[in-house]
Design a protein around this motif. Structure first.
Motif, short mmCIF file in Angstrom:
data_model
loop_
_atom_site.label_atom_id
_atom_site.label_comp_id
_atom_site.label_asym_id
_atom_site.label_seq_id
_atom_site.Cartn_x
_atom_site.Cartn_y
_atom_site.Cartn_z
N GLY A 149 38.51 82.34 -101.13
CA GLY A 149 39.45 82.99 -101.87
C GLY A 149 40.38 83.89 -100.86
N LEU A 150 40.35 84.05 -99.95
CA LEU A 150 40.91 85.09 -99.23
C LEU A 150 42.43 84.86 -99.14
N MET A 151 42.79 83.50 -99.48
CA MET A 151 44.28 83.32 -99.32
C MET A 151 44.89 84.14 -100.54
N LYS A 152 44.17 84.38 -101.58
CA LYS A 152 45.04 84.91 -102.53
C LYS A 152 45.09 86.62 -102.37
N ILE A 153 43.89 87.13 -101.70
CA ILE A 153 43.58 88.41 -101.44
C ILE A 153 44.33 88.91 -100.49
N MET A 154 44.40 88.25 -99.28
CA MET A 154 45.00 88.98 -98.12
C MET A 154 45.76 87.53 -97.41
N PRO A 155 47.04 87.35 -98.14
CA PRO A 155 47.81 85.88 -97.76
C PRO A 155 48.06 86.10 -96.23
N PHE A 156 48.50 87.19 -95.81
CA PHE A 156 48.93 87.12 -94.32
C PHE A 156 48.03 86.65 -93.33
N LEU A 157 46.76 87.60 -93.47
CA LEU A 157 45.82 87.21 -92.73
C LEU A 157 45.20 85.92 -92.53
N ALA A 158 45.33 85.41 -93.86
CA ALA A 158 44.79 83.97 -94.29
C ALA A 158 45.67 82.87 -93.54
N VAL A 159 47.00 83.06 -93.66
CA VAL A 159 47.82 82.27 -93.19
C VAL A 159 47.86 82.23 -91.36
N CYS A 160 47.82 83.41 -90.69
CA CYS A 160 47.54 83.58 -89.60
C CYS A 160 46.16 82.85 -89.14
N TYR A 161 45.07 82.86 -89.88
CA TYR A 161 43.75 82.06 -89.68
C TYR A 161 44.12 80.64 -89.67
N VAL A 162 45.00 80.05 -90.60
CA VAL A 162 44.98 78.77 -90.77
C VAL A 162 45.81 78.49 -89.36
N ILE A 163 46.96 79.11 -88.86
CA ILE A 163 47.59 78.85 -87.73
C ILE A 163 46.78 78.77 -86.65
N ALA A 164 45.84 79.99 -86.48
CA ALA A 164 44.98 79.79 -85.26
C ALA A 164 44.18 78.56 -85.42
N GLY A 165 43.65 78.11 -86.45
CA GLY A 165 42.97 76.96 -86.70
C GLY A 165 43.50 75.71 -86.30
N TYR A 197 34.97 71.57 -88.15
CA TYR A 197 34.48 72.85 -88.52
C TYR A 197 35.54 74.03 -88.78
N ILE A 198 36.65 73.49 -88.44
CA ILE A 198 38.05 74.53 -88.51
C ILE A 198 38.22 74.27 -90.10
N LEU A 199 38.27 72.91 -90.40
CA LEU A 199 38.71 72.81 -91.91
C LEU A 199 37.63 73.42 -92.90
N ARG A 200 36.30 73.29 -92.40
CA ARG A 200 35.36 73.73 -93.20
C ARG A 200 35.44 75.24 -93.72
N VAL A 201 35.52 75.85 -92.26
CA VAL A 201 36.05 77.39 -92.56
C VAL A 201 37.19 77.64 -93.46
N VAL A 202 38.38 76.96 -93.05
CA VAL A 202 39.77 77.13 -94.05
C VAL A 202 39.26 76.96 -95.34
N GLY A 203 38.56 75.71 -95.80
CA GLY A 203 38.22 75.38 -96.98
C GLY A 203 37.56 76.46 -97.89
N LYS A 204 36.25 77.18 -97.13
CA LYS A 204 35.25 77.89 -97.68
C LYS A 204 35.96 79.13 -97.73
N LEU A 205 36.46 79.57 -96.70
CA LEU A 205 36.69 81.11 -96.66
C LEU A 205 38.18 81.52 -97.40
N LEU A 206 39.14 80.52 -97.05
CA LEU A 206 40.38 80.94 -97.45
C LEU A 206 40.91 80.24 -98.81
N LEU A 207 40.22 79.21 -99.11
CA LEU A 207 41.05 78.61 -100.25
C LEU A 207 39.97 78.48 -101.49
#
Lengths: 480, 499
Positions: free
Chosen positions: B368-384, B431-441
């Motif tokens: 759920g990092l998307m809630k906590i640190m939205p900026f970093l999370a969005v950047c992570y999604v873009i990188a992914g 593996y990208i979506l796995r991280v995005v799903g677990k880590l961010l969402l």
């Protein structure tokens, strides 16, 4: 006899003058005045070293019907040794003035100068008799120097080991020589070279050659003649160890090159290329593998210097002008790198008598400059650019490959793989100093003596400049 | 000597070294690092413009100049650039810049920046050199600081990783050194003309085919170790996982590119015939890297390990494409180097930032990092998204070009391997979506994380710069493809009958 021939031996005469001055000063000066004897010796020797760089020193000439020869190459290697010797002398000032040694500091410097005289003769001789005189003059005083720490048991043990090996190796060498004399009828290098081509001596000359190589191999601590090295290096006073590991080794390496190329040059592909081939592989590999296991810094550097001798021999096996100059360059760089390492070890030993690798933990915190010097020395020994060691290794490999055979490519590949092994243990020292900083730091912060710092500065400057400044290598190559 | 623009790529880092050495506090050090790397970035953009203006003049390289160094050995300080090196210089300077921002709060800043800048001196020197000796020297200069950077500032199993990385890379360079000396002794017909200069060696073309068979594998493996070629890739996951943020960025972003660049510039450029005949061996190895790296990334739980294996896969693709030996695939390879460099630097920067806050890199412990640190999370999604090849970002352009180019080969071997390598795109998505799903969402795993803050201004600068570059390649692929493609001049590859 034409006594003006002695004038050709300019550097030997200069060295003798320095020796006599030091001796007279030591004998006749008041007790108070002998306190500055080490400094005086260093100054005298520095002047002598500087004089060696005068161009007219390098004029090619020979004396005593070719027994003695001097040339630009010979002068250059003597100058290189002088520079190293000067650093060793500066490094030793504090130790020589310490409580236990002060009474014998004169002897120490005199013995140093005498051994260097012996090495000069080894380098310049073109006749085996003169060579043997040089060899003995260089070896016997060294045994006394190894035993110099009167109060330490290890020092005596080391001296006994050293003198026994020295005698043993001389015996082997002389036996080889007697065979050579029996076959060739002369001990002049040039006449041996002529005789050896002229007739088929078959296996006998190869046996003789094997004994000669074995005898010099002891001096150079080539494997399998290396067994004395670690014990002697560890037991001897650090300054003597550093002298043994660079000056003594450098002189022996060059003399070895001269003997092999000038007296036995015609046997290159028939005999000594393959003998050296095996010796080099053994020396580099065994030296490296044993170095990994060492925990005492001096023992560790002993094995490291064994493997370095193997790399130096690559310049001999190259058997060309490029090899000679690469060998001299390697010795020069090796002098600076190794003396930097020994400078740090000596400074720490003088201060708190610690010498295990674990004692170096956290040195970068307590003594950042010493740690930095040590790191540069390790990087240079491992051959990391932009330090001098990289260039010397690169050039010695290049000169070896210039020889061109497939076997040499294999040899260089083995040597290169060994540089990776050596990198591992050199990095262990760096790791102790820079990475293991969390626990306690056994060596407390201290200020090393002026003389020690001066020696280390010279070494650091050398490590950085010698590689990047191309004229030094260019010069060695033009005369090689 | 100083009239040549290229020399400043080494002079500026050296000045930076002096500046950092003289600095008294962290502010001055930061200033030196930022100003220096900005200067380098400006210089590389200026170089790009002047290169574009000059490149039509028929020379293989521009700004070529040489100064004698060790004259009897024909060693020169020879510089010169073509489109590929210009691209690499831009990449390196951007990553140094963002890396400096990413290490804003590092401990022992002085020593850290000294080593980091020494490393980049090596990198810049390597890319401008056209002399094999200086090239090799700079290559090793770039490698050794890694040991201390990882050993002192790293985390986790750092002693082991640092030693493993250094020894493996240096082991590669041992083979490389033998290869380079071998090339020197076959660089010309006459011993008096022996040279280390790449351009002259190509002109002389005197390395016989038999020697090429020996020297090509030596140099290719030597550089390939740094390019994380299977089975010599094992230093990469451990090394990257233990390294501090900026070092991971520089290492994955730039240093691994040294491998690909060297394989191209030395191994293939100088020995095209052997490259043509032996490419199949290395195609198999790099093919394994591509697929194996992607699959390994799927099962890792440590963010850095995931990204490190993904780097193995992507860098494997670089070497894979280079070995296809045709213009399209090779253009793709260089694009992939750029793209992967920026993207992976972005990843490592973000991972460093996240780790700095949560103090864990295990994706099972975060959520759920998307809630906590939205900026970093969005950047992570873009990188992914860039990593899995979303059109509009750099990854798509690069991988598309590579696979199109690889498929141009008509034989079944190349085509089969292309298809196998293509499968990595799917795995990457997994593996990208796995991280995005677990880590961010997903749900927030640790309530302490709720109090964490979002990115600071220096972190934003660092990430936004990288994202802009990634998007630039994605949106203007033609510009970059043209820059690179132009370099594959016919004279080099006439031997291969390449189009």
């Amino acid at each position: 006899m034409d006594y003006s021939q002695f004038l050709i031996m300019k550097q030997e005469i200069g060295l003798l003058i320095v020796f006599l001055l030091v001796f007279l000063y030591d004998t006749f000066a008041s007790k108070k005045a002998t306190g500055v004897l080490p400094a005086v010796t260093c100054c005298l020797f520095a002047i002598f070293t500087a004089l060696g760089f005068i161009p007219c020193m390098g004029i090619e000439n020979d004396a005593f019907e070719g027994m003695y020869q001097t040339s630009a190459t010979v002068t250059a290697i003597k100058n290189i040794l002088n520079v190293g010797m000067l650093i060793v002398m500066i490094q030793s000032i504090k130790w020589a003035n310490s409580e236990f040694q002060a009474i014998r500091r004169g002897e120490f410097y005199e013995l140093l100068l005498v051994t260097l005289f012996g090495m000069y003769l080894m380098i310049s001789s073109r006749h085996f008799l003169l060579f043997v005189i040089g060899l003995e003059t260089a070896s016997l005083p060294l045994a006394a120097m190894v035993a110099f720490n009167k109060n330490r048991y290890e020092s005596h043990e080391a001296a006994v080991k050293y003198i026994l090996t020295a005698c043993f190796s001389s015996a082997i060498f002389l036996f080889g020589l007697s065979l050579v004399y029996g076959l060739a009828g002369s001990l002049y290098y040039r006449e041996i070279a002529m005789m050896v081509t002229g007739s088929g001596f078959g296996a006998m000359i190869i046996v003789a050659l094997a004994f000669v190589i074995g005898g010099v191999g002891f001096k150079l601590s080539l494997v399998p003649f290396h067994l004395w090295t670690a014990d002697v290096y560890q037991g001897a006073p650090t300054n003597v160890t550093s002298y043994l590991s660079v000056i003594s080794k450098g002189a022996a390496a060059f003399a070895f090159l001269v003997i092999l190329t000038q007296a036995f040059g015609t046997l290159y592909s028939k005999a000594w290329e393959w003998m050296l081939y095996g010796l080099i592989i053994l020396t580099i590999t065994v030296g490296n593998l044993f170095a990994i296991r060492q925990r005492n810094m001096k023992r560790f550097l002993a094995f490291s210097s064994i493997s370095q001798a193997g790399y130096i021999m690559l310049g001999v096996i190259a058997d060309n002008a490029m090899g000679t100059s690469a060998l001299m360059y390697y010795i020069l760089v090796y002098i600076f790198s190794n003396l930097a390492a020994f400078g740090v070890i000596g400074a720490i030993e003088n201060n708190c008598d610690k010498g295990d690798m674990t004692d170096y933990n956290g040195l970068s915190k307590t003594n950042p400059r010493l740690a930095f010097t040590m790191m540069l020395a390790m990087f240079s020994l491992a051959g990391i650019p932009p330090f001098a060691g990289f260039f010397s290794k690169f050039f010695i490999f290049t000169s070896a490959i210039n020889q061109g055979s497939t076997a040499i490519y294999v040899l260089v590949l083995i040597a290169l793989i060994n540089t990776i092994i050596s990198l591992y243990y050199y990095l262990l020292v760096v790791k102790a100093m820079y990475i293991n900083t969390d626990g306690e730091c056994p060596v407390g912060t201290f200020k090393s003596a002026c003389s020690e710092r001066l020696a280390m500065w010279i070494c650091v400057a050398g490590i950085i400049i010698i590689g990047l400044a191309s004229p030094i290598y260019d010069y060695l190559l033009t005369i090689g | 000597m100083f009239s040549n623009i290229l020399i400043y790529f080494v002079v500026i880092p050296l000045l930076m070294l002096a500046g950092v050495a003289l600095s008294r506090n962290i502010k001055q050090i930061r200033a030196v690092a930022v100003v220096g790397s900005l200067a380098l970035t400006t210089l590389s953009v200026y170089l790009l413009c002047s290169y574009l203006a000059l490149r039509g003049n028929g020379e293989a390289m521009q700004f070529v100049e040489k100064w004698d160094w060790f004259k009897p050995l024909h060693i020169q300080l020879a510089v010169g650039v073509d489109g590929i090196s210009v691209a690499m210089l831009i990449l390196s300077s951007i990553i140094l810049l963002t890396g400096s921002f990413a290490s804003w709060k590092i401990e022992q800043p002085k020593a850290f920046f000294l080593w980091l800048i020494l490393l980049s001196t090596g990198v810049f020197g390597f890319f401008i050199s056209v002399d094999l000796f200086t090239m090799f020297m700079f290559y090793e200069v770039a490698l050794i600081p890694m040991y201390l950077l990882i050993g002192v500032w790293g985390s986790g199993n750092k002693n082991y990783s640092a030693m493993k990385l250094t020894l493996m890379l240096m082991g590669g360079s041992a083979f490389l050194m033998l290869g380079l000396i071998g090339i020197y002794y076959h660089s010309a017909a006459n011993p008096a003309d022996y040279t280390w200069n790449i351009l002259e060696i190509v002109k002389n073309g005197s390395i016989s085919k038999g020697w090429q068979y020996f020297l090509f594998p030596m140099t290719f493996v030597g550089f390939g170790v740094l390019g994380a070629m299977f089975p010599f890739h094992t230093w990469s996951p451990d090394g990257h996982a233990s390294a501090p943020t900026a070092v991971s960025m520089l290492h994955a972003g730039v240093l691994m590119k040294l491998g690909g660049y060297g394989c191209f510039r030395v191994a293939i450029y100088l020995m095209p015939e052997a490259a043509h005949d032996l490419a199949w061996i290395f195609l198999i190895l790099t093919g394994i890297s591509v697929v194996y790296g992607a699959f390994s990334a799927c099962v890792q739980n440590d963010l850095k390990y995931i990204n490190a294996y993904s780097s193995v896969s992507h860098c494997g693709l670089v070497l894979f494409a280079i070995l296809m030996l045709n213009t399209t695939a090779m253009t793709g390879a260089i694009m992939q180097m750029l793209s992967h460099g920026l993207m992976t630097a972005l990843f490592f920067a973000l991972i460093g930032m996240i780790y700095g806050r949560t103090h864990t890199r295990d994706i099972r412990l975060m959520g759920g990092l998307m809630k906590i640190m939205p900026f970093l999370a969005v950047c992570y999604v873009i990188a992914g998204m860039a990593s899995l090849g979303l059109p509009g970002l750099s990854g798509f352009v690069a991988e598309m070009t590579i696979f199109v180019g690889s498929f141009e080969h008509a034989d079944w071997f190349h085509r089969a391997f292309t298809i196998v390598a293509c499968s990595s795109i799917v795995t990457t998505a997994v593996y990208i979506l796995r991280v995005v799903g677990k880590l961010l969402l997903g749900p927030v795993q640790d309530e302490h994380h709720l109090s964490l803050t979002d990115a600071t201004w220096w972190e934003r600068t660092s990430t936004v710069t990288l994202i802009l570059c990634v998007a630039a390649i994605g949106c203007f692929p033609n510009f970059f493809a043209d820059l690179i493609k132009f370099t594959f001049s016919p004279q080099i590859f006439s031997v291969l009958g390449m189009n």
